[in-house]
Write a protein that holds these residues in place. Structure first.
Motif, PDB file in Angstrom:
ATOM      1  N   SER A  73       0.838  -1.199   0.000  1.00 27.15           N
ATOM      2  CA  SER A  73       0.000   0.000   0.000  1.00 27.15           C
ATOM      3  C   SER A  73       0.869   1.244   0.000  1.00 27.15           C
ATOM      4  N   LEU A  74       0.285   2.290  -0.535  1.00 29.70           N
ATOM      5  CA  LEU A  74       0.927   3.608  -0.569  1.00 29.70           C
ATOM      6  C   LEU A  74      -0.004   4.579   0.120  1.00 29.70           C
ATOM      7  N   ARG A  75       0.482   5.194   1.189  1.00 27.44           N
ATOM      8  CA  ARG A  75      -0.301   6.196   1.888  1.00 27.44           C
ATOM      9  C   ARG A  75       0.297   7.564   1.597  1.00 27.44           C
ATOM     10  N   ILE A  76      -0.550   8.486   1.165  1.00 31.76           N
ATOM     11  CA  ILE A  76      -0.132   9.859   0.925  1.00 31.76           C
ATOM     12  C   ILE A  76      -0.802  10.707   1.985  1.00 31.76           C
ATOM     13  N   ALA A  77       0.006  11.301   2.840  1.00 32.30           N
ATOM     14  CA  ALA A  77      -0.542  12.158   3.889  1.00 32.30           C
ATOM     15  C   ALA A  77      -0.814  13.549   3.337  1.00 32.30           C
ATOM     16  N   ASP A  78      -1.825  14.215   3.917  1.00 30.39           N
ATOM     17  CA  ASP A  78      -2.135  15.593   3.529  1.00 30.39           C
ATOM     18  C   ASP A  78      -2.200  15.728   2.009  1.00 30.39           C
ATOM     19  N   THR A  79      -3.076  14.943   1.404  1.00 31.58           N
ATOM     20  CA  THR A  79      -3.152  14.892  -0.055  1.00 31.58           C
ATOM     21  C   THR A  79      -3.509  16.254  -0.639  1.00 31.58           C
ATOM     22  N   GLN A  80      -2.784  16.626  -1.680  1.00 26.44           N
ATOM     23  CA  GLN A  80      -2.970  17.912  -2.348  1.00 26.44           C
ATOM     24  C   GLN A  80      -3.557  17.696  -3.747  1.00 26.44           C
ATOM     25  N   THR A  81      -4.117  18.767  -4.322  1.00 18.92           N
ATOM     26  CA  THR A  81      -4.677  18.641  -5.677  1.00 18.92           C
ATOM     27  C   THR A  81      -3.601  18.244  -6.674  1.00 18.92           C
ATOM     28  N   GLY A  82      -2.363  18.623  -6.418  1.00 15.75           N
ATOM     29  CA  GLY A  82      -1.266  18.243  -7.302  1.00 15.75           C
ATOM     30  C   GLY A  82      -0.925  16.766  -7.250  1.00 15.75           C
ATOM     31  N   ASP A  83      -1.508  16.058  -6.297  1.00 14.41           N
ATOM     32  CA  ASP A  83      -1.298  14.613  -6.218  1.00 14.41           C
ATOM     33  C   ASP A  83      -2.243  13.856  -7.138  1.00 14.41           C
ATOM     34  N   SER A  84      -3.199  14.561  -7.741  1.00 10.64           N
ATOM     35  CA  SER A  84      -4.123  13.902  -8.670  1.00 10.64           C
ATOM     36  C   SER A  84      -3.337  13.340  -9.842  1.00 10.64           C
ATOM     37  N   ALA A  85      -3.450  12.047 -10.042  1.00 15.99           N
ATOM     38  CA  ALA A  85      -2.670  11.363 -11.079  1.00 15.99           C
ATOM     39  C   ALA A  85      -3.073   9.893 -11.059  1.00 15.99           C
ATOM     40  N   ILE A  86      -2.422   9.122 -11.910  1.00 16.96           N
ATOM     41  CA  ILE A  86      -2.587   7.663 -11.854  1.00 16.96           C
ATOM     42  C   ILE A  86      -1.359   7.084 -11.163  1.00 16.96           C
ATOM     43  N   TYR A  87      -1.591   6.210 -10.220  1.00 15.06           N
ATOM     44  CA  TYR A  87      -0.512   5.605  -9.453  1.00 15.06           C
ATOM     45  C   TYR A  87      -0.420   4.121  -9.805  1.00 15.06           C
ATOM     46  N   PHE A  88       0.777   3.715 -10.188  1.00 10.81           N
ATOM     47  CA  PHE A  88       1.022   2.323 -10.559  1.00 10.81           C
ATOM     48  C   PHE A  88       1.929   1.665  -9.539  1.00 10.81           C
ATOM     49  N   CYS A  89       1.549   0.481  -9.091  1.00  7.48           N
ATOM     50  CA  CYS A  89       2.524  -0.312  -8.366  1.00  7.48           C
ATOM     51  C   CYS A  89       3.165  -1.273  -9.369  1.00  7.48           C
ATOM     52  N   ALA A  90       4.381  -1.646  -9.093  1.00  5.15           N
ATOM     53  CA  ALA A  90       5.124  -2.509 -10.010  1.00  5.15           C
ATOM     54  C   ALA A  90       6.053  -3.397  -9.189  1.00  5.15           C
ATOM     55  N   GLU A  91       6.297  -4.559  -9.720  1.00  9.84           N
ATOM     56  CA  GLU A  91       7.230  -5.475  -9.067  1.00  9.84           C
ATOM     57  C   GLU A  91       8.335  -5.847 -10.038  1.00  9.84           C
ATOM     58  N   LYS A  92       9.463  -6.189  -9.438  1.00  8.94           N
ATOM     59  CA  LYS A  92      10.580  -6.663 -10.249  1.00  8.94           C
ATOM     60  C   LYS A  92      11.043  -7.983  -9.650  1.00  8.94           C
ATOM     61  N   GLU A  93      11.089  -8.990 -10.465  1.00 10.36           N
ATOM     62  CA  GLU A  93      11.448 -10.313  -9.969  1.00 10.36           C
ATOM     63  C   GLU A  93      12.960 -10.434  -9.813  1.00 10.36           C
ATOM     64  N   ASP A  94      13.361 -11.336  -8.960  1.00 14.27           N
ATOM     65  CA  ASP A  94      14.782 -11.542  -8.695  1.00 14.27           C
ATOM     66  C   ASP A  94      15.336 -12.598  -9.639  1.00 14.27           C
ATOM     67  N   THR A  95      15.239 -12.293 -10.916  1.00 11.97           N
ATOM     68  CA  THR A  95      15.805 -13.187 -11.924  1.00 11.97           C
ATOM     69  C   THR A  95      16.609 -12.327 -12.881  1.00 11.97           C
ATOM     70  N   GLY A  96      17.093 -12.928 -13.913  1.00 12.08           N
ATOM     71  CA  GLY A  96      17.868 -12.147 -14.871  1.00 12.08           C
ATOM     72  C   GLY A  96      17.069 -11.043 -15.525  1.00 12.08           C
ATOM     73  N   ARG A  97      15.789 -11.220 -15.624  1.00 13.81           N
ATOM     74  CA  ARG A  97      14.968 -10.207 -16.283  1.00 13.81           C
ATOM     75  C   ARG A  97      14.712  -9.068 -15.312  1.00 13.81           C
ATOM     76  N   ARG A  98      15.055  -7.892 -15.717  1.00 17.52           N
ATOM     77  CA  ARG A  98      14.930  -6.731 -14.837  1.00 17.52           C
ATOM     78  C   ARG A  98      13.739  -5.869 -15.177  1.00 17.52           C
ATOM     79  N   ALA A  99      12.911  -6.325 -16.072  1.00 14.55           N
ATOM     80  CA  ALA A  99      11.750  -5.527 -16.444  1.00 14.55           C
ATOM     81  C   ALA A  99      10.742  -5.502 -15.302  1.00 14.55           C
ATOM     82  N   LEU A 100       9.873  -4.529 -15.360  1.00 16.04           N
ATOM     83  CA  LEU A 100       8.860  -4.354 -14.325  1.00 16.04           C
ATOM     84  C   LEU A 100       7.521  -4.902 -14.796  1.00 16.04           C
ATOM     85  N   THR A 101       6.774  -5.456 -13.851  1.00 17.08           N
ATOM     86  CA  THR A 101       5.385  -5.835 -14.103  1.00 17.08           C
ATOM     87  C   THR A 101       4.511  -4.837 -13.366  1.00 17.08           C
TER      88      THR A 101
END
Lengths: 112, 117
Positions: A73-101
């Motif tokens: 989870s991502l908590r944003i305290a004291d949220t401002q109008t400038g925080d309006s956006a799309i937020y993506f979580c992503a993971e990176k596996e511990d293998t040779g592939r360094r791309a993000l999902t």
């Protein structure tokens, strides 16, 4: 396979806290990330957490990781109008592939 | 400004055509990643190059190909375009490809918006 899920939309009032949730399936993930995408812009890395950590705080941002439940989870305290956006979580596996999902993204709308 | 540049910013073309998208990584970054962002598929990894060599492949169609040149810039070639290829294509770069650096931040470019009519 890898799968990252997020809720699609969150609306909060300015000054409130926002909590954006994410679940992932790949237990081999070493790093988990939160990216922010503003309209017409690329992705900006907000913060990341290493998989052996439970919490990370960075100014108004707090990341919580429950590795047992594969929940992030991502908590944003004291949220401002400038925080309006799309937020993506992503993971990176511990293998040779360094791309993000990436998750599908959560659109945060901050109302004045 | 992430330091990653992509050209063109917008591209409008017709079905069946071929286009080339260009990416210049941050100075010093050896890895380039290509991602596709579409409404139905979300943000998907396509392909990664490290120091001129292909390193990893994701959900990249056979009609798509990429390469990384000696000066480390990369091009993504999309051919026999279909309506469903309309998307925002991002390039990202990072210092390392694999190996000792576990934390390997990817810096994203502003994207190229492709519209296939």
């Amino acid at each position: 396979g890898e799968d990252v899920e997020q809720s699609l939309f969150l609306s909060v009032r300015e000054g409130d806290s926002s909590v954006i949730n994410c679940t992932y399936t790949d237990s081999s993930s070493t790093y988990l990330y939160w990216y922010k995408q503003e309209p017409g812009a690329g992705l900006q890395l907000l913060t990341y957490i290493f998989s052996n950590m439970d919490m990370k705080q960075d100014q108004r941002l707090t990341v919580l990781l429950n590795k047992k439940d594969k929940h992030l989870s991502l908590r944003i305290a004291d949220t401002q109008t400038g925080d309006s956006a799309i937020y993506f979580c992503a993971e990176k596996e511990d293998t040779g592939r360094r791309a993000l999902t990436f998750g599908s993204g959560t659109r945060l709308q901050v109302q004045p | 400004d992430s330091g990653v540049t992509q050209t063109p910013k917008h591209l409008i073309t017709a079905t069946g055509q071929r286009v080339t998208l260009r990416c210049s990584p941050r100075s010093g970054d050896l890895s380039v990643y290509w991602y596709q962002q579409s409404l139905d598929q979300g943000l998907q990894f396509l392909i990664q190059y490290y120091n001129g060599e292909e390193r990893a492949k994701g959900n990249i169609l056979e009609r798509f190909s990429a390469q990384q040149f000696p000066d480390l810039h990369s091009e993504l070639n999309l051919s026999s375009l279909e309506l469903g290829d309309s998307a925002l294509y991002f390039c990202a770069s990072s210092v390392a490809g694999t190996g000792v650096l576990l934390y390997n931040e990817q810096f994203f470019g502003p994207g190229t918006r492709l519209t296939v009519l």
